[in-house]
Design an enzyme around this catalytic site. Structure first.
Site, short mmCIF file in Angstrom:
data_model
loop_
_atom_site.label_atom_id
_atom_site.label_comp_id
_atom_site.label_asym_id
_atom_site.label_seq_id
_atom_site.Cartn_x
_atom_site.Cartn_y
_atom_site.Cartn_z
N TYR A 90 -12.43 3.92 6.87
CA TYR A 90 -13.39 2.88 7.25
C TYR A 90 -12.69 1.53 7.37
CZ TYR A 90 -16.77 6.43 5.87
OH TYR A 90 -17.48 7.60 5.76
N CYS A 91 -11.75 1.27 6.46
CA CYS A 91 -11.00 0.02 6.50
C CYS A 91 -10.13 -0.06 7.76
CB CYS A 91 -10.13 -0.11 5.26
SG CYS A 91 -11.04 -0.23 3.71
#
Length: 224
Positions: A90-91
């Site tokens: 997600y990062c």
């Protein structure tokens, strides 16, 4: 496709146990529990908000060069994104979205930096893997994240899960504390006052880069 739409699509596949992750449902349940408990703790409500004074900080880039928030603010507004690490898909998607928006930020005279607790080696991997043209800074022990109100300790059951999954946070971060930052995005004006703040205890939710443009336009007008 918006950043959040991409995150939602990834999350749906991940939680469905699709390759290459093939994650058992029991693992997903533990992650959901940890996220729900962090939300319920109210920790995000204690983070710095728009109108607060941002703490000054100096952190090293992957080559060991110190980067000072004061020096960056002397040139214009500053966009700061706190993320968990290169191990977090997600990062990585968020970093790629910020890279795509970088020209818009620079057009408004703003600098962009991202901050994580990981070591310099892993910061270099973040830059290389996501083809970034902005600095990734190492926040050892999440000390700067703590000043912004983002640092939290993983519960023991989540630490056990991470260990079982070979997600070695002490190795990634060079720190035995098992702490992480809640993902946070800030726009800081040249006077050091936060103009925009978005903090989410659910790491699968991230604001769109475009959400910061109104604050950056405001800052550009103030400093023009």
């Amino acid at each position: 496709m918006s950043l959040q739409a991409k995150l939602d699509a990834f999350k749906a596949d991940f939680e469905a146990g699709k390759p290459p992750y093939n994650v058992p449902h029991a693992v997903i349940e533990v992650m959901h529990r940890a996220t729900a408990e962090l939300i319920a703790s109210g920790a995000a409500g204690k983070a710095l908000k728009a109108g607060d004074k941002a703490p000054a900080f100096t952190l090293n880039d992957p080559e060991g060069n110190p980067v000072s928030s004061a020096d960056l603010l002397a040139k214009g507004p500053l966009v700061v994104s706190f993320y968990r690490g290169v191990w977090c898909p997600y990062c990585n998607m968020e970093l790629q979205a910020l890279e795509a928006a970088l020209p818009s930020f620079r057009d408004l005279g703003a600098s962009l930096i991202a901050i994580s607790p990981q070591t310099a080696v892993n910061s270099r991997k973040s830059v290389r893997q996501n083809e970034l043209d902005f600095p990734i800074l190492s926040d050892t022990h999440n000390d700067v994240a703590a000043k912004f109100g983002l640092r939290f300790a993983l519960p023991d059951y989540l630490v056990d899960l991470y260990k079982n999954l070979k997600n070695d946070l002490p190795g990634f971060n060079g720190d035995e504390s098992w702490t992480l930052p809640m993902p946070g995005r800030f726009v800081i004006g040249q006077d050091g006052v936060i103009l925009y703040a978005e903090v989410n205890p659910d790491y699968t939710r991230r604001p769109e880069p475009e959400d910061m443009l109104p604050a950056l336009r405001k800052a550009a007008n103030v400093t023009a």
